[in-house]
Scaffold this active site. Structure first.
Site, PDB file in Angstrom:
ATOM      1  N   GLU A  94       0.815  -1.198  -0.001  1.00  0.00           N
ATOM      2  CA  GLU A  94      -0.117  -0.038   0.060  1.00  0.00           C
ATOM      3  C   GLU A  94       0.983   1.308   0.096  1.00  0.00           C
ATOM      4  O   GLU A  94       0.508   2.263  -0.643  1.00  0.00           O
ATOM      5  CB  GLU A  94      -0.848   0.124   1.241  1.00  0.00           C
ATOM      6  N   SER A 365     -45.715 -12.978  52.032  1.00  0.00           N
ATOM      7  CA  SER A 365     -45.095 -13.323  53.263  1.00  0.00           C
ATOM      8  C   SER A 365     -43.500 -13.067  53.288  1.00  0.00           C
ATOM      9  O   SER A 365     -42.760 -13.286  54.342  1.00  0.00           O
ATOM     10  CB  SER A 365     -45.450 -14.591  53.985  1.00  0.00           C
TER      11      SER A 365
END
Length: 691
Positions: A94, A365
């Site tokens: 590149e 409860s």
């Protein structure tokens, strides 16, 4: 004639001087413009390097449980975690002059222009890695002059503010490798099933060839073209001195295995839990949706994969497929509040509403242990007796009445102890206690236990008529399990940004907010839920599942017409389970009433499998004595049933039971022989963690 010539020369001279002046002015303007661009770039400072990346959700063992679903796979990898073969291959093909230029390769630009002119078309590119990185970060990939000028400006900013290593790292993490894979890490995982630092020379060379045309040079698109491109890159690496001819030949002939699958696919692991984590990221960490979805974060969660799998299987096995009953479940580590498993419903695909976190239902409860904690702080003990019989309470000078009932309308019709009342879930005892200590006391206690849902100051609050969340109940019970230290539900232990920097970490300090002595006394009473020795006029509430339990647990069940609960804990784990209908209809089918208890007991046994058996350790300021459960008095040798019961030191009973003396009197000497207080061994004082 000479005069005319002279005039022409003078005129030409004027034009030449004007041209020179204009040229100098133009050059000066160009210089000033060039300098101005650099000054402006310097003033703006370094551009941000963050790009959209996938956010990963991790279980407590580091396994990936989910990923943000944005259609792109991006994971940032430090340059040191990318194979040198890939960096060399990328530079060779590149931008071989990457380390020598300052963002622009003028020789390549000139060569590209000449090639384009010669071909009368765009045939050769000259973009450097820096330019391509700028384009990937900030710009669209169109071919307008405006885009090119912006690209050049961003390139200048990158080169001025970042090192070559940072730019190369950024480029390798943003370049597109096809098939939804952005960056070297995602591409390495997709094509070769490995991390970027594990790539071989052959793999790196093939990968480096893909960005030129992912739809052309991907080995999944064309193996032949991918191989041809790989050969070109290996040759470029050889020409630039990165590898030898022998290395290149060996790499070219290496047989590669292409996986073609993303490692982290969108998963359905604990979907309710993942939604809860995302909500916490917004509410607690104040992160926005974009950061959560595209920030490349690593979210380290508290989820235990084994416990979650066990919970999901147990729920699926226990609740009938044709039942409309829903479920909410939370398993929490009481030491730190870490939520290790979460079920928000039967089927996430049908309903993503999280009943463990979002639904507010009457706890019944299960609120009683909190009530009795408040009572113990005001002088009650496990042996405190109250008359249990059908009772109507009148208020407002007799204008208002309240008549609570016990389950199946069963009453002792006599005095019972607090320990019995809790194990048998006696409602008359609870309401009388609530009214005796004051309605404000329970409301205040509930807040101290970390429950934020609104509580109504009414007599029925003692029976759990004000709704709470499953997570709130689990958290409250965690404070009993850990000796009264403040906890809050924790879903996230740590968050890392895309660079691996920690931006959040859960705090570990816990404040003591409850009395450890009172908390332990309540905890030990809660173990009586499974104790057949407390069987007086009715079965203890945990009797239907006690036979399958292999270790000591403290727990409490709760039920209303529309809600069924079971919550409890060991020293290692707290679990709360709710079952019921979303629309609040009555639970009338018998087996549906037992779902919560069955799910809880099955899960607790599964979750504790392989863990050491731990008992609840009494604090030093508590005293354990053997009592006769019915009277709450000290047990004698003649008592057929005696149970070890703990009290805050100084509140233990001093009278002994006389109900079973038969025909002889128990003298103090005989009592001392047959009764003793349970004292803490010396080694536990030095090593309190010993069992």
């Amino acid at each position: 004639m000479e005069i005319m010539t002279d005039k022409r020369f003078r005129k030409a001279g004027k034009y030449l001087r004007a041209l020179i002046i204009i040229s100098l002015i133009g050059f000066a303007l160009a210089v000033f413009l060039f300098i101005g661009i650099f000054i402006y770039a310097k003033i703006l400072g370094p551009p941000p390097l963050a790009v959209p990346q996938s956010t990963l959700y991790l279980a407590n063992d580091g396994a990936v449980i989910g990923e943000s679903n944005n259609g792109e796979k991006r994971y940032w990898a430090d340059i040191t975690n990318i194979s040198p073969h890939l960096t060399d291959a990328t530079i060779a093909i590149e931008d071989k002059g990457f380390y020598d230029h300052h963002g622009f390769d003028y020789k390549r630009i000139a060569g590209a222009i000449m090639a384009d002119i010669k071909a009368m078309a765009k045939v050769q590119g000259a973009s450097t890695i820096s330019q391509q990185y700028a384009r990937n970060l900030f710009l669209e990939h169109d071919k307008t002059w405006k885009r090119k000028l912006n690209e050049a400006f961003y390139t200048i900013r990158l080169e001025m503010n970042y090192s070559k290593e940072q730019i190369l790292e950024g480029y390798l993490n943003t370049i597109y490798y096809g098939n939804g894979a952005y960056g070297a890490q995602a591409a390495s995982q997709y094509y070769f099933g490995k991390d970027a630092n594990e790539l071989s020379l052959s793999e790196a060379a093939m990968l480096a060839g893909i960005p030129k045309g992912p739809s052309i040079y991907s080995p999944l698109a064309s193996e032949e073209k991918a191989k041809s491109r790989q050969k070109i890159i290996l040759q470029a690496m050889q020409d630039n001195g990165y590898i030898t001819e022998q290395n290149a030949s060996k790499a070219l002939n290496e047989k590669l295995v292409i996986v073609g699958k993303h490692q982290h696919t969108m998963t359905k692991t604990a979907p309710y839990f993942q939604d809860a984590v995302k909500a916490a990221l917004k509410s607690q960490l104040k992160l926005d949706d974009r950061t959560i979805e595209l920030g490349g974060l690593k979210i380290h969660t508290t989820l235990d994969m084994n416990k979650q799998a066990a919970a999901e299987k147990i729920v699926a096995d226990r609740i009938a497929q044709d039942s409309d009953i829903q479920v909410g479940m939370v398993a929490m580590n009481p030491k730190n509040g870490y939520i290790e498993a979460m079920i928000g419903g039967k089927d996430y695909s049908e309903s993503p509403f999280n009943r463990a976190l979002q639904a507010i239902r009457q706890p019944g409860s299960t609120i009683k242990p909190l009530l009795y904690y408040a009572a113990i702080e005001q002088g009650f003990t496990p042996s405190t007796t109250i008359l249990s019989e059908p009772t109507t309470f009148r208020f407002d000078d007799g204008k208002s009445e309240y008549s609570p009932h016990n389950y199946n309308s069963k009453y002792a019709n006599g005095e019972i102890t607090m320990a019995q009342a809790l194990a048998l879930s006696d409602n008359i005892y609870a309401v009388k206690t609530h009214l005796f200590i004051g309605e404000d006391s329970l409301v205040e206690a509930v807040k101290r236990f970390g429950i934020q849902s609104k509580m109504d100051k009414v007599p029925s609050l003692a029976l759990g008529t004000s709704g709470i969340r499953v997570t709130e109940l689990a958290n409250a019970y965690s404070m009993l399990a850990n000796g009264g230290k403040q906890t809050s539900p924790v879903l996230i232990t740590k968050v890392e940004d895309y660079k691996g920097d920690v931006i959040y970490e859960a705090k570990k300090e816990k404040e003591q907010v409850l009395s450890p002595d009172s908390a332990f006394v309540v905890t030990h009473m809660m173990t009586g839920v499974f104790d057949p020795k407390l069987n007086g006029y009715a079965s203890v509430t945990g009797s239907t599942v006690s036979g399958k339990l292999t270790r000591q647990y403290a727990a409490k069940s709760g039920s209303t017409e529309t809600d069924s609960w079971m919550a409890g804990f060991s020293p290692q784990l707290v679990t709360a389970v709710w079952t019921g209908y979303d629309k609040g209809q009555k639970i009338e089918i018998v087996n549906e009433k037992s779902y919560a208890k069955e799910i809880w007991s099955d899960f607790m046994e599964k979750a504790h499998k392989g863990l050491p058996v731990q008992s609840f350790k009494p604090p030093e300021n508590t005293v354990g004595v053997y009592v006769e459960p019915g009277s709450g008095k000290l047990a004698t040798v003649n008592c057929p049933v005696k149970r070890l019961t703990y009290f805050v030191a100084g509140t233990e009973p001093t009278e002994y039971c006389t109900d079973h003396l038969q025909n002889h009197e128990m003298t103090p000497e005989k009592y001392q022989k047959h009764h003793h207080k349970v004292k803490m061994p010396w080694y536990k004082k030095i090593f309190p963690w010993t069992s």
